[in-house]
Write an enzyme that holds these catalytic residues in place. Structure first.
Site, short mmCIF file in Angstrom:
data_model
loop_
_atom_site.label_atom_id
_atom_site.label_comp_id
_atom_site.label_asym_id
_atom_site.label_seq_id
_atom_site.Cartn_x
_atom_site.Cartn_y
_atom_site.Cartn_z
N GLU A 1 25.31 8.70 -40.13
CA GLU A 1 25.51 7.97 -38.88
C GLU A 1 24.18 7.85 -38.16
O GLU A 1 23.22 8.56 -38.48
CB GLU A 1 26.53 8.68 -38.00
CG GLU A 1 26.09 10.07 -37.57
CD GLU A 1 27.20 10.86 -36.90
OE1 GLU A 1 28.34 10.38 -36.87
OE2 GLU A 1 26.91 11.97 -36.43
N HIS B 1 28.97 12.18 -32.70
CA HIS B 1 28.73 13.61 -32.80
C HIS B 1 27.58 14.07 -31.91
O HIS B 1 26.76 13.28 -31.46
CB HIS B 1 28.39 13.97 -34.25
CG HIS B 1 29.55 13.83 -35.18
ND1 HIS B 1 29.50 13.06 -36.32
CD2 HIS B 1 30.80 14.35 -35.14
CE1 HIS B 1 30.66 13.12 -36.95
NE2 HIS B 1 31.47 13.89 -36.26
#
Length: 266
Positions: A182, A221
């Protein structure tokens, strides 16, 4: 985990030893459990504030593989755990991980069975949900996994993508690797550098979440932080492609590309 075939030999509770839980003996400490059963791996389902102490206890007991699914571990605690596990030569997977699995043999954590099957693809993932969908779709097309490791999405953690490159390079069951990353952080760039150092000869694939994320917005995250040009989708894509990695722009493209490369002709 037991239903999948994992050999769970003991449980540990601070309340003390009190018989068993569903046939699994319960111990007052990790040291007691290891001494009695010979366990070498521990999966720690404890709260974020208790996680460092649990890791310290497992390391002191001689456990060599620790998996910690817990989310929200304080960064300073993670730094201490990282230093401790490195010094003790302990492999720590987590925090914020769905776990790891050797399909058909053992599962440590809670990866969904429907996404698992023995096969040639080594998977490393930051994202749990995206990796489940990826694994499921590939399994439906006949592509299973050799070893799947959820490294987690925290900024400080035990195992990172780059740390696993030598293992996958040497593993005979692994014909290719896939990272599911990501935006944010530098882990994908570190992975690309490790491939070059290792002279990784197997096909490597990547799917990077966050390509269309708006700039300046914190999302995802704890490790998904973009600093200037560092950690952007374009920077990661460029670094990976320079290392010979095939970077897919969508989940559908990833599935079709990997199937085309790894599917066994009938």
């Amino acid at each position: 985990m037991r239903a999948y075939g994992t050999n769970i030999v003991a449980g540990v509770s601070p309340r003390g030893a009190s018989g068993d839980v569903d046939g699994v003996p319960l111990f007052a400490s990790c040291a007691d459990a290891v001494r009695t059963t010979g366990a070498r791996t521990s999966v720690l389902f404890v709260g974020a504030e208790q996680l460092l102490a649990a890791i310290e206890e497992a390391v002191a007991a001689g456990v060599k593989l620790i998996v910690t699914p817990t989310e929200g571990m304080p960064v300073h605690d993670a730094l201490k755990a990282k230093r401790l596990t490195l010094a003790a030569d302990v492999t720590w997977i987590g925090p914020s991980t769905p776990g790891m699995v050797v399909p058909g043999q053992a599962k440590l954590g809670f990866l969904p069975d429907t996404a698992l099957a023995p096969g040639p693809l080594g998977i490393m993932s930051k994202s749990g949900t995206l990796s489940y969908e990826s694994g499921y779709r590939l399994v439906q097309r006949g592509i299973g996994q050799s070893v799947w490791v959820g490294v987690g999405g925290d900024p400080v953690k035990g195992v990172r993508f780059a740390d696993l490159v030598p293992f996958y390079a040497a593993d005979r069951q692994t014909r290719a690797v896939l990272i599911i990353g990501e935006i944010g952080g530098t882990e994908e760039e570190e992975f690309a550098a490790a491939l070059k150092v290792e002279r990784f000869a197997k096909p490597a694939f990547a799917l990077i979440a966050g390509r269309s994320a708006p700039e300046g917005i914190s999302m995802g995250h704890a490790g998904a932080l973009v600093h200037g040009a560092h950690g952007t989708y374009s920077a990661k894509k460029a670094a990976l492609e320079a290392a010979g990695v095939t970077v897919f722009g969508s989940l559908d493209a990833m599935v079709e590309g990997i199937v085309a490369r790894l599917a066994t002709p009938k």
